[in-house]
Design a protein around this motif. Structure first.
Motif, PDB file in Angstrom:
ATOM      1  N   THR A  64      47.800  56.399  33.029  1.00 17.42           N
ATOM      2  CA  THR A  64      46.853  55.526  33.450  1.00 17.42           C
ATOM      3  C   THR A  64      45.446  55.640  32.798  1.00 17.42           C
ATOM      4  OG1 THR A  64      48.132  55.071  35.661  1.00 17.42           O
ATOM      5  CG2 THR A  64      45.797  54.377  35.453  1.00 17.42           C
ATOM      6  N   GLU A  65      45.110  56.946  32.663  1.00 11.51           N
ATOM      7  CA  GLU A  65      43.969  56.989  32.148  1.00 11.51           C
ATOM      8  C   GLU A  65      44.008  56.958  30.552  1.00 11.51           C
ATOM      9  OE1 GLU A  65      42.207  60.886  33.091  1.00 11.51           O
ATOM     10  OE2 GLU A  65      41.806  60.361  35.178  1.00 11.51           O
ATOM     11  N   ALA A  66      44.835  57.292  30.009  1.00  8.89           N
ATOM     12  CA  ALA A  66      45.153  57.132  28.517  1.00  8.89           C
ATOM     13  C   ALA A  66      45.098  55.956  28.276  1.00  8.89           C
ATOM     14  CB  ALA A  66      46.552  57.832  28.169  1.00  8.89           C
ATOM     15  N   LEU A  67      45.946  54.770  28.772  1.00  6.60           N
ATOM     16  CA  LEU A  67      45.773  53.364  28.482  1.00  6.60           C
ATOM     17  C   LEU A  67      44.518  52.671  28.905  1.00  6.60           C
ATOM     18  CD1 LEU A  67      48.701  54.048  27.904  1.00  6.60           C
ATOM     19  CD2 LEU A  67      49.487  51.846  28.649  1.00  6.60           C
ATOM     20  N   THR A  68      43.875  53.114  30.082  1.00  8.48           N
ATOM     21  CA  THR A  68      42.752  52.606  30.411  1.00  8.48           C
ATOM     22  C   THR A  68      41.534  52.922  29.416  1.00  8.48           C
ATOM     23  OG1 THR A  68      43.552  52.336  32.630  1.00  8.48           O
ATOM     24  CG2 THR A  68      40.946  52.327  32.203  1.00  8.48           C
ATOM     25  N   GLN A  69      41.471  54.094  29.162  1.00  4.24           N
ATOM     26  CA  GLN A  69      40.464  54.488  28.029  1.00  4.24           C
ATOM     27  C   GLN A  69      40.898  54.994  26.740  1.00  4.24           C
ATOM     28  OE1 GLN A  69      39.226  57.993  30.689  1.00  4.24           O
ATOM     29  NE2 GLN A  69      37.463  56.944  30.938  1.00  4.24           N
ATOM     30  N   LEU A  70      41.470  53.791  26.064  1.00  4.19           N
ATOM     31  CA  LEU A  70      42.046  53.954  24.824  1.00  4.19           C
ATOM     32  C   LEU A  70      41.104  54.590  23.817  1.00  4.19           C
ATOM     33  CD1 LEU A  70      44.295  50.663  24.035  1.00  4.19           C
ATOM     34  CD2 LEU A  70      45.093  53.173  24.252  1.00  4.19           C
ATOM     35  N   ILE A 128      49.418  48.729  34.166  1.00  3.01           N
ATOM     36  CA  ILE A 128      47.934  49.109  33.627  1.00  3.01           C
ATOM     37  C   ILE A 128      47.345  48.052  32.907  1.00  3.01           C
ATOM     38  CG2 ILE A 128      46.774  50.776  32.351  1.00  3.01           C
ATOM     39  CD1 ILE A 128      49.210  53.060  32.974  1.00  3.01           C
ATOM     40  N   VAL A 129      48.173  47.166  32.164  1.00  2.00           N
ATOM     41  CA  VAL A 129      47.563  46.297  31.512  1.00  2.00           C
ATOM     42  C   VAL A 129      47.271  45.213  32.276  1.00  2.00           C
ATOM     43  CG1 VAL A 129      48.283  44.173  30.167  1.00  2.00           C
ATOM     44  CG2 VAL A 129      49.006  46.434  29.303  1.00  2.00           C
ATOM     45  N   ALA A 130      47.924  44.891  33.367  1.00  3.25           N
ATOM     46  CA  ALA A 130      47.450  43.796  34.462  1.00  3.25           C
ATOM     47  C   ALA A 130      46.215  44.381  35.430  1.00  3.25           C
ATOM     48  CB  ALA A 130      48.670  43.630  35.376  1.00  3.25           C
ATOM     49  N   ILE A 131      46.139  45.624  35.645  1.00  8.40           N
ATOM     50  CA  ILE A 131      45.206  46.075  36.539  1.00  8.40           C
ATOM     51  C   ILE A 131      43.769  46.003  35.502  1.00  8.40           C
ATOM     52  CG2 ILE A 131      45.429  48.621  36.361  1.00  8.40           C
ATOM     53  CD1 ILE A 131      43.885  46.460  39.203  1.00  8.40           C
ATOM     54  N   ASN A 132      43.869  46.533  34.433  1.00  7.91           N
ATOM     55  CA  ASN A 132      42.655  46.443  33.516  1.00  7.91           C
ATOM     56  C   ASN A 132      42.150  44.918  33.130  1.00  7.91           C
ATOM     57  OD1 ASN A 132      41.743  49.261  32.235  1.00  7.91           O
ATOM     58  ND2 ASN A 132      43.883  49.242  32.354  1.00  7.91           N
ATOM     59  N   GLY A 133      42.870  44.127  33.176  1.00  9.56           N
ATOM     60  CA  GLY A 133      42.617  42.719  33.015  1.00  9.56           C
ATOM     61  C   GLY A 133      41.936  42.293  34.477  1.00  9.56           C
ATOM     62  N   TRP A 134      42.468  42.683  35.428  1.00  3.22           N
ATOM     63  CA  TRP A 134      42.185  42.162  36.842  1.00  3.22           C
ATOM     64  C   TRP A 134      40.531  43.100  36.905  1.00  3.22           C
ATOM     65  CZ3 TRP A 134      43.493  37.977  38.826  1.00  3.22           C
ATOM     66  CH2 TRP A 134      44.776  37.731  39.090  1.00  3.22           C
ATOM     67  N   ASN A 135      40.471  44.289  36.613  1.00  3.57           N
ATOM     68  CA  ASN A 135      39.146  44.808  36.381  1.00  3.57           C
ATOM     69  C   ASN A 135      38.075  43.967  35.785  1.00  3.57           C
ATOM     70  OD1 ASN A 135      40.518  48.402  36.551  1.00  3.57           O
ATOM     71  ND2 ASN A 135      40.417  46.949  38.197  1.00  3.57           N
ATOM     72  N   ARG A 136      38.512  43.599  34.492  1.00  5.12           N
ATOM     73  CA  ARG A 136      37.749  43.161  33.547  1.00  5.12           C
ATOM     74  C   ARG A 136      37.004  41.772  34.230  1.00  5.12           C
ATOM     75  NH1 ARG A 136      39.739  47.093  31.616  1.00  5.12           N
ATOM     76  NH2 ARG A 136      39.135  48.074  29.722  1.00  5.12           N
ATOM     77  N   LEU A 137      38.002  41.091  34.693  1.00  8.15           N
ATOM     78  CA  LEU A 137      37.491  39.599  35.394  1.00  8.15           C
ATOM     79  C   LEU A 137      36.675  39.924  36.688  1.00  8.15           C
ATOM     80  CD1 LEU A 137      40.820  38.018  35.306  1.00  8.15           C
ATOM     81  CD2 LEU A 137      38.836  37.079  34.094  1.00  8.15           C
ATOM     82  N   SER A 138      36.968  40.812  37.389  1.00  9.00           N
ATOM     83  CA  SER A 138      36.118  41.078  38.448  1.00  9.00           C
ATOM     84  C   SER A 138      34.804  41.742  38.119  1.00  9.00           C
ATOM     85  CB  SER A 138      36.746  42.103  39.514  1.00  9.00           C
ATOM     86  OG  SER A 138      38.015  41.439  40.195  1.00  9.00           O
ATOM     87  N   VAL A 139      34.553  42.750  37.139  1.00  8.86           N
ATOM     88  CA  VAL A 139      33.354  43.407  37.022  1.00  8.86           C
ATOM     89  C   VAL A 139      32.672  42.088  36.268  1.00  8.86           C
ATOM     90  CG1 VAL A 139      32.444  44.754  35.194  1.00  8.86           C
ATOM     91  CG2 VAL A 139      34.315  45.612  36.552  1.00  8.86           C
TER      92      VAL A 139
END
Length: 159
Positions: free
Chosen positions: A92-98, A127-138
């Motif tokens: 999760t960390e590796a894919l979130t912080q490429l 991980i792809v999905a949650i990173n997208g949701w995070n970016r939309l919400s932020v």
């Protein structure tokens, strides 16, 4: 803080398809079991208050122990996670912080030792999905707790 834009109303077709993708992933038994750790950790890294709030409440509703939720941010130092969960959090960390050079062979080897091909692929999609949701919400400043009743998160007993 107030929400800048309601992306569900502004782009309902895209939001609905993205939600369908998200829901498909969460129906998979492997992700139903471990997904809350993934979505919480990625949301912490991305500084998404709306998602951290949501995923803590979801995890609590699904029976996750409160202490483990507090330890997600310090999982490397915690003794509360299994080898499989540690591999999941590492990925999760590796894919979130490429990094500039992608994901190292060493991290991939750790994860491969714990996960099947299907689990690794499904985890990566989550991980792809949650990173997208995070970016939309932020980006649009989704307000923490604002969707609790819609998603049934008020049942968590947290406020």
């Amino acid at each position: 803080m107030s929400q800048r834009l309601d992306y569900y109303k502004s782009s309902p077709d895209a939001a609905q398809k993205y939600m369908e993708f998200n829901n498909l992933l969460h129906k998979k038994p492997f992700l139903a079991q471990y997904g809350h750790l993934v979505t919480l950790r990625a949301s912490q890294i991305n500084g998404c208050a709306f998602c951290v709030d949501m995923h803590v409440k979801e995890a609590k509703i699904h029976g996750e122990r409160e202490l483990r939720l507090h330890h997600v941010t310090v999982w490397r130092e915690s003794t509360l996670f299994s080898a499989k969960e540690r591999a999941i959090l590492e990925w999760t960390e590796a894919l979130t912080q490429l990094g500039a050079h992608g994901v190292s062979d060493a991290i991939f080897a750790i994860v491969r030792a714990e996960l099947s091909d299907e689990e690794l692929a499904d985890l990566s999609f989550l991980i792809v999905a949650i990173n997208g949701w995070n970016r939309l919400s932020v980006a649009f400043r989704a307000v923490p707790g604002s969707a609790d009743k819609i998603y049934g998160l008020d049942k968590a007993g947290l406020s």
